[in-house]
Design an enzyme around this catalytic site. Structure first.
Site, PDB file in Angstrom:
ATOM      1  N   HIS A 131      50.867-120.837  -2.488  1.00 18.36           N
ATOM      2  CA  HIS A 131      50.934-120.138  -4.207  1.00 18.36           C
ATOM      3  C   HIS A 131      52.658-120.108  -4.301  1.00 18.36           C
ATOM      4  O   HIS A 131      52.576-118.986  -2.963  1.00 18.36           O
ATOM      5  CB  HIS A 131      49.657-119.931  -4.284  1.00 18.36           C
ATOM      6  CG  HIS A 131      47.831-120.034  -4.060  1.00 18.36           C
ATOM      7  ND1 HIS A 131      47.325-119.960  -5.007  1.00 18.36           N
ATOM      8  CD2 HIS A 131      47.908-120.506  -2.525  1.00 18.36           C
ATOM      9  CE1 HIS A 131      46.239-120.343  -4.309  1.00 18.36           C
ATOM     10  NE2 HIS A 131      46.748-120.785  -3.069  1.00 18.36           N
ATOM     11  N   ARG A 172      43.594-111.711 -17.407  1.00 16.70           N
ATOM     12  CA  ARG A 172      42.932-110.984 -16.069  1.00 16.70           C
ATOM     13  C   ARG A 172      41.990-109.404 -16.461  1.00 16.70           C
ATOM     14  O   ARG A 172      43.007-108.574 -17.308  1.00 16.70           O
ATOM     15  CB  ARG A 172      44.033-110.216 -14.687  1.00 16.70           C
ATOM     16  CG  ARG A 172      44.731-111.708 -14.060  1.00 16.70           C
ATOM     17  CD  ARG A 172      45.371-111.079 -13.455  1.00 16.70           C
ATOM     18  NE  ARG A 172      45.366-112.620 -12.354  1.00 16.70           N
ATOM     19  CZ  ARG A 172      46.844-112.639 -11.482  1.00 16.70           C
ATOM     20  NH1 ARG A 172      46.427-110.653 -10.312  1.00 16.70           N
ATOM     21  NH2 ARG A 172      47.088-113.718 -11.066  1.00 16.70           N
ATOM     22  N   GLN A 222      52.782-116.252 -15.862  1.00 13.69           N
ATOM     23  CA  GLN A 222      53.320-116.747 -14.593  1.00 13.69           C
ATOM     24  C   GLN A 222      54.531-118.040 -14.537  1.00 13.69           C
ATOM     25  O   GLN A 222      54.366-119.161 -15.054  1.00 13.69           O
ATOM     26  CB  GLN A 222      52.821-116.353 -13.189  1.00 13.69           C
ATOM     27  CG  GLN A 222      51.764-115.331 -13.262  1.00 13.69           C
ATOM     28  CD  GLN A 222      51.111-115.291 -11.811  1.00 13.69           C
ATOM     29  OE1 GLN A 222      50.810-116.518 -11.484  1.00 13.69           O
ATOM     30  NE2 GLN A 222      50.375-114.423 -10.848  1.00 13.69           N
ATOM     31  N   CYS A 236      45.654-122.201  -9.928  1.00 15.05           N
ATOM     32  CA  CYS A 236      45.625-122.495  -8.009  1.00 15.05           C
ATOM     33  C   CYS A 236      44.362-123.741  -8.471  1.00 15.05           C
ATOM     34  O   CYS A 236      43.883-124.804  -8.362  1.00 15.05           O
ATOM     35  CB  CYS A 236      45.106-121.791  -7.230  1.00 15.05           C
ATOM     36  SG  CYS A 236      44.609-120.188  -7.596  1.00 15.05           S
ATOM     37  N   LYS A 275      50.382-113.368   2.819  1.00 11.99           N
ATOM     38  CA  LYS A 275      51.509-113.882   2.270  1.00 11.99           C
ATOM     39  C   LYS A 275      52.938-113.024   1.778  1.00 11.99           C
ATOM     40  O   LYS A 275      52.715-112.433   2.626  1.00 11.99           O
ATOM     41  CB  LYS A 275      51.130-113.632   0.860  1.00 11.99           C
ATOM     42  CG  LYS A 275      50.665-111.923   0.166  1.00 11.99           C
ATOM     43  CD  LYS A 275      50.094-111.932  -0.855  1.00 11.99           C
ATOM     44  CE  LYS A 275      49.777-109.963  -1.678  1.00 11.99           C
ATOM     45  NZ  LYS A 275      49.787-109.906  -2.772  1.00 11.99           N
ATOM     46  N   HIS A 325      52.161-124.590  -7.375  1.00  7.81           N
ATOM     47  CA  HIS A 325      51.168-124.609  -6.649  1.00  7.81           C
ATOM     48  C   HIS A 325      51.864-126.104  -5.842  1.00  7.81           C
ATOM     49  O   HIS A 325      52.352-127.508  -6.440  1.00  7.81           O
ATOM     50  CB  HIS A 325      49.965-124.992  -6.363  1.00  7.81           C
ATOM     51  CG  HIS A 325      49.359-123.402  -6.873  1.00  7.81           C
ATOM     52  ND1 HIS A 325      49.258-123.079  -8.061  1.00  7.81           N
ATOM     53  CD2 HIS A 325      48.867-122.613  -6.932  1.00  7.81           C
ATOM     54  CE1 HIS A 325      48.670-122.349  -8.223  1.00  7.81           C
ATOM     55  NE2 HIS A 325      48.353-121.734  -7.372  1.00  7.81           N
ATOM     56  N   ASP A 330      54.675-119.659 -11.964  1.00  7.38           N
ATOM     57  CA  ASP A 330      53.855-120.180 -11.413  1.00  7.38           C
ATOM     58  C   ASP A 330      53.418-121.601 -10.795  1.00  7.38           C
ATOM     59  O   ASP A 330      53.887-121.820 -10.972  1.00  7.38           O
ATOM     60  CB  ASP A 330      52.258-119.816 -11.758  1.00  7.38           C
ATOM     61  CG  ASP A 330      50.844-120.013 -10.706  1.00  7.38           C
ATOM     62  OD1 ASP A 330      51.536-119.600  -9.209  1.00  7.38           O
ATOM     63  OD2 ASP A 330      49.636-119.896 -11.202  1.00  7.38           O
TER      64      ASP A 330
END
Length: 637
Positions: A510, A362, A380, A333, A464, A384, A382
């Site tokens: 997200h 992570r 991911q 992000c 979320k 946004h 992922d």
RNA sequence: GCUGGCGUAGCUCAAUGGCAGAGCAACUGAUUUGUAAUCAGUAGGUUGUAGGUUCAACUCCUAUCGCCAGCUCCA
């Protein structure tokens, strides 16, 4: 209402009403039934409980969800009693029901061994045979504390102290054993028969790692031996499908001690990994996403501004060079935010949907790493979404539609939606959270999705929607997520120029559909048991010759498949057909193509499915439509 | 990170203080085979790593790394 012998009216399960004297026990009213407890006006209670007011009652059978809970709770007591008989010095603590079973935590100087568990099981069976009646009594707080204190059960005494003052304290006795418990329980120990102790592990007192470690014994119990056996068989099946085991057997991935929690994908595993990404990429075109590529490592300044240093620091890998501190990104992000800020945006540009398959790192504590489902290095699917407040419902709806398309393609039949609300550790003020939570709830409702509230489980920057799928063994997995964020746009001062020509605050969403590709692959492996759908199978067909003499024809067929875009492999080895079939079977190749003299002479092939199904000889052209139907996501199985 | 268990050949596992082994896989040879394992031979090891105890350590002790089951954390 006084508890006199005045008659009261009880509504029985069939709707029949009976008038009985007050104080009549449930056991008498539900005579003959196999009930182990009963529901009075919807509340589960002991059978021995007397009825004092007009009510509606129904029996609770051991096989019902409520019945199983009672049965397992009573099994926990049964186990504690057995443990106290065998190890009198042990102190008992708590023993709740959990999904699929129960556990009980004990204070014991040494750990329990598998042999101890066997002994405990034997003792439990003895107590079942004794058929001790289980009785409830209500006592005063002082009496309860004294009782447990005198027995040397200091943990129990401590638990009583933490029970709210307005709550009554009840004890359950069976033979010489007494436990503090809210109940309800089975009427006698003889009602428990199908149980098994399944494991032992350490656990902290009250779940706090600063407290001392107790010994936890896990067990499970069912209404019948048959159901217990079925459950144990399911555990066996889960072991067979374990993605760590299949990953090794199918040569998909491995780990090395020098990179803990970081998978190495072998060619076949990497193929599937990349195919998952390719599939999502194809959908991105249709759903209006644009893929971007962003940096891996950022000056810690970024993580300070994003709030990650405050809220996520313990999960970030740091590195220092030229006296400057950098953090390896755990999320995309902030990078996407910098990208968004690279130019001024008009409301006409929005929504902007930036997708990124970048590798994330992570730090996870060493004890929590597990196969592909809990790793330190992953990617991911992922993205946004930068949009205006008016866009939120439509954008969330778009993600929900994509989620449903994707999970359908992977044959996940059941999907659950959880709305996770503000966590204790968070950024922003309550008004902003109120707004964000309401917006997500509205988007779910507006898109006709039913959901549950998962209080306190949101991300630190926003609430979320967690999407949970159930695999073939009905185990839940959290995969997709949609997170609404008003805070990072605030922190980074993200704006767009509105139709009125004024600067307005951008909203961020997200979202990930597969979630972590690593984790999703692990779940998928277990879901399909390694039998990947044709479109994902690294090898789709394997050509097996009966003897050397078919080599030339087999090569021709192989070429034909390759030209048609089918991932084909040749097995020309000098081995018996049965051997080649076994090997392809073990590797879970979707179709084996058998070629012997018969096939050569008739210009056909004899396909065999991995489940053993034989397809009569046909030409490659005739076989192709079947492959074509199956080699698209969500195609015929 | 914590508690406990485990770590031996590519894989699955033997060897409890006294010569490191088996099956499968690999390699070589024979066999030309019709729907889940043909036969024979060969090679493969710093027993996770580092120390220690002992005449002698896979075995006992200490530390460390990794894996597994949980806990805690995370999602």
């Amino acid at each position: 209402m006084s508890i006199s012998a005045s008659p009261i009216t009880v509504t029985l399960p069939g709707g029949e009403k009976r008038t009985v004297p007050a104080g009549t026990s449930l056991r008498e009213l539900l005579n003959g039934a196999q009930a182990i407890a009963a529901k009075v006006n919807g509340k589960v209670v002991d059978l021995s409980r007397p009825i004092t007011v007009d009510c509606q009652i129904e029996p609770i059978l051991p096989s019902s969800p409520e019945g199983l809970e009672v049965l397992r709770h009573s099994s926990a007591h049964l186990m504690a009693q057995a443990v106290k008989r065998l190890f009198p010095e042990v102190q008992i603590t708590i023993g709740p029901v959990i999904e699929n079973g129960f556990y009980y935590d004990f204070k014991h100087e040494r750990t329990f061994t598998p042999e101890d568990l066997e002994q405990i099981e034997v003792e439990m069976k003895k107590i079942v045979a004794e058929n001790l009646s289980v009785t409830r009594e209500e006592v005063s707080r002082a009496d309860a504390v004294r009782l447990f204190h005198d027995m040397g059960e200091h943990y129990k005494a401590e638990i009583i102290a933490s029970i709210p003052a307005d709550e009554g304290i009840s004890l359950y006795r069976q033979g010489e054993f007494v436990d503090l418990c809210r109940g309800p329980h089975v009427p006698s120990t003889g009602r428990i028969s199908a149980f098994k102790l399944t494991g032992v592990a350490g656990a902290y007192w009250r779940g706090d790692e600063r407290n001392e470690m107790l010994q936890r014994i896990y067990g499970t119990a069912f209404a019948s031996d048959k159901e217990l056996r079925q459950h144990l068989a399911l555990l066996e099946e889960a072991k067979r499908r374990d993605h760590r085991r299949l990953g090794k057997e199918l040569d998909l991935f491995s780990f090395h001690p020098l990179a803990p929690g970081s998978p190495f994908f072998h060619p076949k595993g990497a193929f599937i990994y990349n195919e998952l990404i390719a599939y999502i990429r194809r959908l991105y075109q249709r759903y209006g996403y644009q893929e971007v590529v962003t940096p891996q490592i950022f000056d810690v300044e970024l993580w300070h501004r994003s709030g990650h240093m405050e809220n996520y620091k313990e999960n970030i890998f740091f590195t220092e060079i030229e006296g400057r501190d950098f953090g390896v990104k755990p999320m995309n992000c902030p990078g996407h935010i910098l990208l968004y800020s690279a130019k001024k945006h008009s409301y006409r540009d929005l929504p902007l949907r930036y997708a990124d398959f970048a590798r994330l790192h992570r730090f996870e504590r060493s004890g929590v790493l597990s196969g592909l489902t809990r790793v330190r290095s992953f990617a991911q699917d992922d993205a946004h979404i930068f949009c205006t407040p008016e866009h939120i419902e439509f954008e969330v709806g778009g993600v929900l539609r994509m989620v449903s398309e994707v999970y359908h393609a992977f044959a996940f039949e059941e999907v659950r939606f959880d709305l996770s609300t503000r966590p204790p550790k968070r950024l922003g003020d309550d008004a902003t959270w109120d707004q964000a939570e309401a917006a997500l709830a509205a988007a779910l409702t507006g898109n006709g999705v039913t959901y549950r509230i998962n209080a306190g489980d949101g991300a630190f920057y926003g609430p979320k929607i967690d999407i949970i799928v159930f695999d073939a063994l009905r185990r839940p997995w959290q995969v997709a997520t949609i997170q609404l964020d008003f805070l990072l746009p605030e922190r980074f001062d993200l704006t767009y120029v509105s139709a009125e020509g004024t600067e307005a605050r951008t909203v961020m969403i997200h979202r990930a559909v597969l979630g972590s590709i690593e984790r999703f692959l692990g779940v998928l492996i277990e879901h399909c048991g390694g039998n990947f759908p044709l479109w994902l199978a690294p090898v789709q067909v394997k050509i097996l010759t009966v003897t050397d003499s078919q080599e030339a024809y087999a090569r021709k067929v192989h070429e034909q498949f390759l030209r048609a875009g089918i991932r084909s492999e040749l097995d020309l080895r000098n081995e018996k057909l049965g051997y080649k079939i076994r090997e392809a079977e073990v590797q879970k190749v979707p179709y084996m193509i058998v070629i012997g003299d018969k096939e050569v002479s008739t210009a056909t092939v004899s396909p065999r499915g991995r489940k053993g199904e034989k397809i009569p000889p046909l030409s490659v052209e005739e076989f192709m439509p079947r492959l074509d139907a199956e080699r698209v996501p969500g195609g015929a199985p």
